[in-house]
Each structure stands twice: as structure tokens, then as C-alpha cells.
Write a protein that holds these residues in place. Structure first.
Motif, PDB file in Angstrom:
ATOM      1  N   PRO A 131      51.431 -37.352 -22.239  1.00 20.03           N
ATOM      2  CA  PRO A 131      52.115 -36.170 -21.689  1.00 20.03           C
ATOM      3  C   PRO A 131      53.458 -36.595 -21.107  1.00 20.03           C
ATOM      4  O   PRO A 131      53.557 -37.656 -20.461  1.00 20.03           O
ATOM      5  N   THR A 132      54.494 -35.826 -21.328  1.00 17.67           N
ATOM      6  CA  THR A 132      55.802 -36.224 -20.805  1.00 17.67           C
ATOM      7  C   THR A 132      56.607 -35.019 -20.346  1.00 17.67           C
ATOM      8  O   THR A 132      56.534 -33.940 -20.943  1.00 17.67           O
ATOM      9  N   TYR A 133      57.344 -35.245 -19.276  1.00 18.44           N
ATOM     10  CA  TYR A 133      58.252 -34.213 -18.765  1.00 18.44           C
ATOM     11  C   TYR A 133      59.465 -34.909 -18.153  1.00 18.44           C
ATOM     12  O   TYR A 133      59.371 -35.543 -17.101  1.00 18.44           O
TER      13      TYR A 133
ATOM     14  N   ASP B 135      56.145 -31.342 -22.231  1.00 16.80           N
ATOM     15  CA  ASP B 135      55.816 -30.260 -21.300  1.00 16.80           C
ATOM     16  C   ASP B 135      57.070 -29.508 -20.853  1.00 16.80           C
ATOM     17  O   ASP B 135      57.420 -29.487 -19.673  1.00 16.80           O
TER      18      ASP B 135
ATOM     19  N   LYS C 111      51.117 -31.323 -15.813  1.00 13.88           N
ATOM     20  CA  LYS C 111      50.493 -32.444 -16.503  1.00 13.88           C
ATOM     21  C   LYS C 111      49.075 -32.102 -16.953  1.00 13.88           C
ATOM     22  O   LYS C 111      48.653 -32.469 -18.052  1.00 13.88           O
TER      23      LYS C 111
ATOM     24  N   SER D 189      49.043 -30.086 -20.067  1.00 10.89           N
ATOM     25  CA  SER D 189      49.392 -30.912 -21.226  1.00 10.89           C
ATOM     26  C   SER D 189      48.228 -31.800 -21.644  1.00 10.89           C
ATOM     27  O   SER D 189      47.966 -31.977 -22.843  1.00 10.89           O
TER      28      SER D 189
ATOM     29  N   ASP E 215      50.678 -42.621 -19.053  1.00  6.69           N
ATOM     30  CA  ASP E 215      51.835 -41.920 -18.500  1.00  6.69           C
ATOM     31  C   ASP E 215      53.109 -42.373 -19.191  1.00  6.69           C
ATOM     32  O   ASP E 215      53.208 -43.508 -19.683  1.00  6.69           O
TER      33      ASP E 215
ATOM     34  N   GLY F 255      46.708 -42.835 -14.338  1.00  8.24           N
ATOM     35  CA  GLY F 255      46.898 -41.987 -15.506  1.00  8.24           C
ATOM     36  C   GLY F 255      46.552 -42.696 -16.804  1.00  8.24           C
ATOM     37  O   GLY F 255      46.620 -42.101 -17.883  1.00  8.24           O
TER      38      GLY F 255
ATOM     39  N   LYS G 100      47.738 -28.741 -13.101  1.00  7.65           N
ATOM     40  CA  LYS G 100      48.742 -29.674 -12.572  1.00  7.65           C
ATOM     41  C   LYS G 100      48.123 -31.069 -12.431  1.00  7.65           C
ATOM     42  O   LYS G 100      47.211 -31.434 -13.153  1.00  7.65           O
ATOM     43  N   PHE G 101      48.637 -31.854 -11.470  1.00  7.85           N
ATOM     44  CA  PHE G 101      48.147 -33.219 -11.293  1.00  7.85           C
ATOM     45  C   PHE G 101      46.663 -33.262 -10.922  1.00  7.85           C
ATOM     46  O   PHE G 101      45.975 -34.242 -11.206  1.00  7.85           O
TER      47      PHE G 101
END
Length: 389
Positions: A13-15, A42, A70, A73, A93, A158, A176-177
Motif C-alpha cells: 500500500p502506498t500514499y 491510495d 491504509k 488499501s 510498507d 507493517g 485507516k491504520f
């Protein structure tokens, strides 16, 4: 062994991690033979889209229309991996803190422990680890242990390997997280083995971009843990106890926990004293909800604690409240004057709560101290210390 041998893909997952994303993907490609990589963009802005396009067909890219979080995603990545027929999925991550070179460790561990959840365990004491990360991890570890009965050194990592079979049967609600907490707790509730494995970690503050928002995300995590604790107390903790009882037998389990020959006299006395304190302290309805997690955190004897805490069973409650008022009256002269149990009414209690709460707290401290001393002294005299057993 390879990813194909354990039917595993890698989810990234990446943002807005454009500074480290390419390095992470290049590292992962060394172990994937140009396959098995699912990247979830994301809703990133900036260069992320161009970076992902440059890999062409080497990676599978899923794109969210906007930044959903996250957890969203990860869930999207799980669904895609399940659709493609994988049995396992490694998440890593994209902020550069994890080293793709540790992927073979997960592959080997998964081959030895099929169906297990593998949790990458970072050294949170090493130089460069942010203080808030270390604190947050300890906080998360504590609640995970309470909710599942399992001890993990790193619940916020992660870098993990998820068995996808059990995930098909789990309903996840967060986005979310906090999803990373929800999913491991629910997998543990499904009796999925949870195994920590040592991994390396890098915290380069010049490159790493974190999107963790301390106030908002910590609040979300706290709300999630509150809900998970409620479910634990109402269902999963009794279920664990019943399972243990069926395996060992009730009295054998109680006897083993209460006696614990390796436990020090100090620890046993502390458990009794804390039980008396929590049984009397004026937070009715929340005494065990507060006391049980604290007894677990401070590694007390749960049987002795719960036995002592039952000082507040219904027949004793009027005497405890009356004693709290009387004790509070020694220090708070402006309070209500109650001379007998007959004068103990809801109206009289309402007249001055300050006297009651002050007296109840001081009485709890006194009872806890007496319980500790009354337990410790006989044990010190008649029970040899564990070292001499």
C-alpha cells in the motif's frame, strides 16, 4: 524456496511515498521474478503515479479514487490476492523502513508454519526509532495481549505474512491504520497461530514520510480497542476460560494459577492487595474493567486478584459505602453525617459525593495495604522464596 512455493503475493500500500517507493519495489522484484506484486495507490498525488507506470506489467497496480486510508488499501489488496488464488500475502510498507531482503525469512517461516500469521518484529530500542513509535507499540502490545491472551513484541509492524484462508471468514470494518490491529486480533480469535519473526528496520528521517496523525489515528485506535475489549469481556475472554477449563479442569486451573510455585511472595501479596483496592475504590461498574487489564499488565496473579476483588459482592456493598462515608468524614468535615446503615439512602449519598469518593478511595488504599501486609507476612514466614524451592 520462493513465493510460488507457498503461493504468496506481496502487497504494497502506498500514499505519497515517492522518495522511497521505487527502492522498495526494486527490492521486492528481486524475490518475485516479476510476478506476485500488488501495489495499491491510495489516491496519491505528485510522482507516485508516474513511478508505478514506469514498471509496466512487472507489477499489478490498483488505484483508489482518493485517499481512503491504509486499512482500506490493505483490504483491497487482500481481496485481489484471494481473487487471484493466493494462499498467503506479505504486506510491506512503502516508506522504506522495511528491507525487502527479509522476504526470504517470511517464506522459510511460512513453509515451516503453514496457516500462521507471521509478524515482523522490529528492534524498537535501536537508535533512530521515534519515541512516539516506541510508546505506541507498547500501548498496542498491551491491549493485544488483553484481547487475545497472546504476547507479541511488535503489533504495529507493517511487514507481515497473512494467511488468506481465514481472512475470507473475517469481516473487517476499519479503513485507516487501526485495520492492522483489527485484523490480527480477529485472526487470533480464529485461533490462527501468531508467530513473531525478527526483521531489520531503518528509520531515515530525511526520506521517510509517515502519514500517521497522532491525535486522529490514536483516537481511532483507542475507539477500536475499546470495542475489542468489550467483545473480549463479553465473549472471547469467557470463551478462552471455558476452553482452558475443558482442557485442565476448573479446580486444577485455579489451583495452578493461585499456587504458582515460581511466583514470589511479593507478587502474591501485591495481587491480593490490589484486589482489595479495586474491589472498594468507588468506580462501580468499572472496577474489573480497569482492574483486570492492570493486573495483566503488571503480571499479577489473576486468581488471587479476582478473589480479593470480590470483597465488593452485593451483601458487602452497603457496608463498603457506609465505611467509605465514615472514613471520608474523618478528612472532609463539610459532608453528610450518616451514623448508621439506616441513614444510607440515595438522597444521603447524593448530598455530598465528595465525602464518599474521598472516603472510598482512602478506604480502598487502606484495605489494599492491609491485604498486602496480611498476605505477605505469613508467606514470608511460612513459605520459602522461589529461589530456595
Amino acid at each position: 524456496m520462493t513465493l510460488s512455493d507457498i503461493r504468496c503475493c506481496i502487497i504494497i500500500p502506498t500514499y505519497n511515498n515517492q522518495h522511497t517507493l521505487r527502492r522498495v519495489i526494486d527490492g521486492v522484484l528481486e524475490y518475485s521474478n516479476g510476478e506476485h506484486i500488488i501495489v495499491i495507490n491510495d489516491g496519491s498525488t505528485g510522482e507516485t503515479g508516474e513511478i508505478l507506470l514506469s514498471y509496466g506489467s512487472k507489477i499489478r497496480v490498483l488505484t483508489n479514487a482518493k485517499n481512503f486510508g491504509k486499512g482500506y488499501s490493505l483490504r483491497k489488496g487482500f481481496n485481489e490476492a484471494i481473487r487471484l488464488g493466493y494462499d498467503n500475502a506479505i504486506s510491506i510498507d512503502s516508506d522504506g523502513q522495511h528491507l525487502p531482503g527479509d522476504i526470504p525469512i517470511f517464506i522459510e517461516a511460512a513453509s515451516r508454519n503453514p496457516g500462521a500469521l507471521l509478524m515482523g518484529s522490529r528492534n524498537m530500542q535501536q537508535e533512530g526509532v521515534p519515541g512516539k513509535s516506541s510508546f505506541g507499540n507498547k500501548f498496542s502490545n498491551f491491549w493485544f495481549k488483553f484481547e487475545t491472551g497472546l504476547t507479541l513484541p511488535d503489533t504495529q509492524t507493517g511487514f507481515r505474512l497473512y494467511p488468506l484462508g481465514p481472512l475470507k471468514e473475517i469481516k473487517l470494518f476499519t479503513t485507516k491504520f487501526e485495520t492492522e490491529i483489527e485484523v490480527i486480533v480477529k485472526l487470533a480469535w480464529k485461533n490462527v497461530p501468531v508467530i513473531p519473526i525478527h526483521i531489520r528496520v531503518i528509520y531515515d528521517m530525511n526520506e521517510r514520510v509517515t502519514h500517521f496523525r497522532p491525535f486522529r489515528d490514536f483516537t481511532r485506535i483507542s475507539i477500536l480497542n475499546t470495542w475489542l475489549v468489550i467483545l473480549t469481556l463479553l465473549y472471547y475472554l469467557p470463551k478462552r476460560l471455558l476452553t482452558a477449563i475443558n482442557k485442565k479442569g476448573l479446580w486444577k486451573m485455579i489451583r495452578e494459577e493461585a499456587i504458582k510455585p515460581e511466583e514470589s511472595n511479593w507478587s502474591k501479596a501485591k495481587s491480593v492487595g490490589f484486589g482489595f483496592f479495586m474491589g472498594i475504590v468507588p468506580i462501580w461498574g468499572f472496577q474489573l474493567l480497569v482492574g483486570i487489564p492492570l493486573s495483566i499488565y503488571f503480571k499479577m496473579n489473576k486468581v488471587l486478584f479476582l478473589t480479593a476483588a470480590n470483597i465488593s459482592i452485593p451483601p458487602f456493598i452497603p457496608f463498603i459505602i457506609f465505611g467509605s462515608y465514615q472514613f471520608g468524614g474523618l478528612f472532609y468535615k463539610n459532608g453528610a453525617q450518616i451514623t448508621s446503615l439506616d441513614g444510607l439512602t440515595l438522597e444521603s449519598i447524593h448530598v455530598n459525593l465528595v465525602q464518599y469518593f474521598l472516603g472510598g478511595t482512602l478506604l480502598a488504599l487502606a484495605a489494599g495495604t492491609i491485604g498486602f501486609v496480611a498476605t505477605y507476612l505469613p508467606l514470608a514466614i511460612f513459605r520459602p522464596s522461589p529461589k530456595s524451592l
